[in-house]
Scaffold this motif. Structure first.
Motif, short mmCIF file in Angstrom:
data_model
loop_
_atom_site.label_atom_id
_atom_site.label_comp_id
_atom_site.label_asym_id
_atom_site.label_seq_id
_atom_site.Cartn_x
_atom_site.Cartn_y
_atom_site.Cartn_z
N VAL A 177 0.80 -1.22 0.00
CA VAL A 177 0.00 0.00 0.00
C VAL A 177 0.84 1.28 0.00
O VAL A 177 0.73 2.10 -0.92
N GLU A 178 1.70 1.46 0.98
CA GLU A 178 2.30 2.80 1.16
C GLU A 178 3.20 3.22 0.01
O GLU A 178 3.08 4.31 -0.54
N ARG A 231 1.20 3.79 -3.13
CA ARG A 231 0.45 5.05 -3.08
C ARG A 231 1.36 6.23 -3.43
O ARG A 231 1.02 7.08 -4.26
N THR A 260 2.31 6.26 -7.08
CA THR A 260 1.15 6.61 -7.93
C THR A 260 0.93 8.12 -7.90
O THR A 260 0.76 8.77 -8.95
N LEU A 276 -4.64 -1.17 -2.32
CA LEU A 276 -4.38 0.27 -2.45
C LEU A 276 -5.68 1.03 -2.79
O LEU A 276 -5.99 2.05 -2.18
N HIS A 334 -7.13 3.70 -0.35
CA HIS A 334 -6.84 5.09 -0.73
C HIS A 334 -7.51 5.51 -2.04
O HIS A 334 -7.11 6.51 -2.64
N LEU A 376 -6.83 8.82 -4.40
CA LEU A 376 -6.14 8.61 -5.68
C LEU A 376 -7.00 9.01 -6.88
O LEU A 376 -6.50 9.61 -7.84
#
Ligand code: HSE
Length: 444
Positions: A91-92, A95, A98, A115, A119, A123
Motif C-alpha cells: 500500500v504505502e 500510493r 502513484t 491500495l 486510498h 487517488l
C-alpha cells in the motif's frame, strides 16, 4: 517531390513497477502484440523499463539488463516514460509512487486492490485534478472485465444486489475439498505448491482480499467508500468436509462470496464477505476451481453473470493491457477517463445488522445428552429465531454429536445474539460454526 500525409507513428513508452507474475505477463503480451497497437491506437505501446527487487533473478520474459532497475522512482521520474503500470502490490510505497506519477502528468494502471480499497478516494481525486487516467480493471476478478461492465456497459442500471466469488485461491480449495473429499490442510498445501496463495495467506483464507474487491465494487455501483472495518469479513478456515456434504444435502454449495446489497428505500448499503450456502441452480454455486464469478442484478438489464479466470498471469495481464489501451485512447481523444457514472446523487450509508435479513446454517458440537436439543432450540426461540431444519450426526458412545440447524428468515443482529447464547450454553463444546444461506431473490 512526394509529400506523405501519413503522420509518423507516435510511441508510448511504458514503465512497469514490479516485474512479478502480472508484470511479466503484461510485458510479454505487450511485446507479442506489438504490431497490433499502431493499428487500433495509432501509437506503438512499448514496454521500456521495469523495476524489480532482485536484478539477478531469472525471468521468463527476455528483458535487457539496462531496462531493469531496483529503483521504482527512477522510472516514474524518467522523462522518456509516458505511462506507469503499478504492479508492486502493498500500500504505502505504491500510493506514493502513484501520486508522484500523477503529479508528473503520467497516467497509471494498477492491479492493486488493497491500495484502491484503502486510498481510492484520494487517488481518484488526485488523478482527476492532474487530468490523467487511473485504470484499475485488474484489481477485481483478474481477467473478468467487471469494472468496465459496471461503469460503462451497465450505466443505465442501479444495483440492488451484486454478489460473487472474488477470490480464486479459496474457491480452488473449497472445490477440491468438495469434489475429492480432500482435507483443508492437504488442498492448502497443493495451492501453495501451485503458487496460488498470496505471500500473506490470511488475505486469501480470511476473506480480506475478497473484501478489498467488494469495497471497490460497492464504490463503483453506489458511490460510497465503505471502510474495511465496516465490512463483515469471514474466511474459509472453518468450513469442513462435513459442512460441504450437509450443504449438498440441502441442495446448495458453500462458496466464499462478496455480497453488496443496497436498499433503495432507505439508501443503506451492506457489504460483506463470508462463506454462504448457495442454491445449486445459481451459476455462482457452479463456478469452480480458481475461477471467479460475479452476478450483477441490474434494475434495467436484469441478471448478468460473468465468470472467468480471476487470478494468474495471463488473465490479469489481459485486464492491465485493456486499461493501458483505454488510458491511451482517452488521453488522445478526451481529456480524462470517463467519470464513474453510478455515483448516485443521493448519498448512501452503511446498513445496520438489524436491516440485513437472511437465513442461517449453524453447526454445533454438543454433548449428546437428554434435553440438549431442546436447550439449543430455546436459545434460538429466546431471541425470536425459528428453526427450519435440524439434523444430528450420531457419534460413538459418549462422544459429542454434530448438530446442524438451519433457520427461517431472521436478521444479522438476532443471529449474533443467538450465537452469544449458544457459545455460553453448557454442553456446547466448541465455538459454533455459522454460515449464511444465500437467497438471491430474498434481497431486502
Ligand atoms: N489471491 C488472489 C486470488 C489473486 O486468489 O484471487 C487475485 O487477486
Amino acid at each position: 517531390m512526394t509529400i506523405s500525409n501519413k503522420e509518423p507513428t507516435k510511441v508510448i513508452r511504458i514503465g512497469i513497477l514490479g516485474l512479478g507474475t502480472v508484470g511479466q505477463g503484461t510485458w510479454k503480451h505487450l511485446v507479442c502484440n506489438a504490431e497490433f497497437w499502431p493499428k487500433i491506437l495509432g501509437v506503438e505501446l512499448i514496454p521500456t523499463r521495469a523495476s524489480v527487487r532482485n536484478l539477478e533473478k531469472e525471468r521468463e520474459v527476455s528483458i535487457e539488463s539496462h531496462q531493469l532497475t531496483t529503483d521504482s522512482h527512477s522510472i516514474v521520474d524518467d522523462p522518456n516514460i509516458d505511462l506507469i503500470c503499478e504492479l508492486i502490490g502493498g500500500v504505502e510505497e505504491a500510493r506514493e509512487l502513484t501520486l508522484r506519477a500523477f503529479a508528473q502528468g503520467k497516467s497509471v494502471v494498477t492491479a492493486n486492490k488493497a491500495l484502491i480499497c484503502e486510498h481510492g478516494q484520494e487517488l481518484f481525486k488526485a488523478a482527476e485534478d492532474a487530468g490523467v487516467g487511473y485504470g484499475f480493471e485488474a484489481s477485481v476478478a483478474g481477467g473478468i472485465p467487471i469494472i468496465k461492465v459496471l461503469r460503462e456497459s451497465l450505466v443505465s442500471n442501479e444495483f440492488p444486489l451484486i454478489y460473487g466469488i472474488l477470490n480464486g485461491t479459496s474457491n480452488y480449495i473449497l472445490t477440491r475439498m468438495e469434489k475429492e473429499g480432500a482435507s483443508f490442510d492437504q488442498v492448502l498445501g497443493d495451492a501453495r505448491d501451485l503458487g496460488y496463495v498470496e505471500a500473506d495467506e490470511a488475505l486469501d483464507l480470511d476473506g480480506v482480499d475478497a473484501a478489498h474487491k467488494a469495497v471497490i465494487l460497492a464504490y463503483l455501483a453506489h458511490g460510497i467508500w465503505v471502510n474495511l472495518n465496516e465490512v463483515t469479513v469471514e474466511g474459509i478456515r472453518r468450513i469442513s468436509n462435513q459442512d460441504l456434504k450437509a450443504a449438498e444435502d440441502l441442495g446448495c454449495r458453500i462458496k466464499l462470496i462478496g455480497v453488496i446489497r443496497r436498499n433503495f428505500s432507505n439508501n443503506h448499503v451492506a457489504v460483506a464477505v463470508h462463506p454462504a450456502l448457495i442454491p445449486l441452480e445459481e451459476t455462482i454455486a457452479r463456478t469452480d476451481g480458481v475461477h471467479n464469478g460475479v452476478c450483477l442484478n441490474g434494475s434495467v438489464v436484469g441478471t448478468v453473470v460473468l465468470t472467468g479466470r480471476g487470478a494468474g498471469q495471463d488473465p490479469t495481464a489481459s485486464s492491465v493491457i485493456s486499461d493501458l489501451v483505454d488510458v491511451v485512447k482517452h488521453t488522445r481523444e478526451i481529456s480524462s477517463m470517463p467519470k464513474l457514472l453510478h455515483v448516485s446523487s443521493s448519498a448512501c450509508s452503511p446498513a445496520s445488522p438489524e436491516e440485513i435479513d437472511g437465513r442461517f446454517y449453524l453447526r454445533l458440537l454438543v454433548d449428546d445428552r437428554p434435553g440438549q436439543l431442546a436447550k439449543i432450540a430455546e436459545c434460538m426461540a429466546d431471541v425470536g429465531i425459528s428453526l427450519a431444519t435440524v439434523s444430528q450426526t450420531p457419534h460413538e458412545n459418549n462422544e459429542p454429536a454434530s448438530l446442524i440447524l438451519t433457520t427461517h428468515q431472521t436478521n444479522e443482529h438476532l443471529i449474533s445474539l443467538a450465537l452469544e447464547k449458544l457459545k455460553n450454553l453448557p454442553g456446547v463444546m466448541e465455538e459454533p460454526v455459522l454460515f449464511r444461506m444465500f437467497d438471491p431473490n430474498g434481497v431486502s
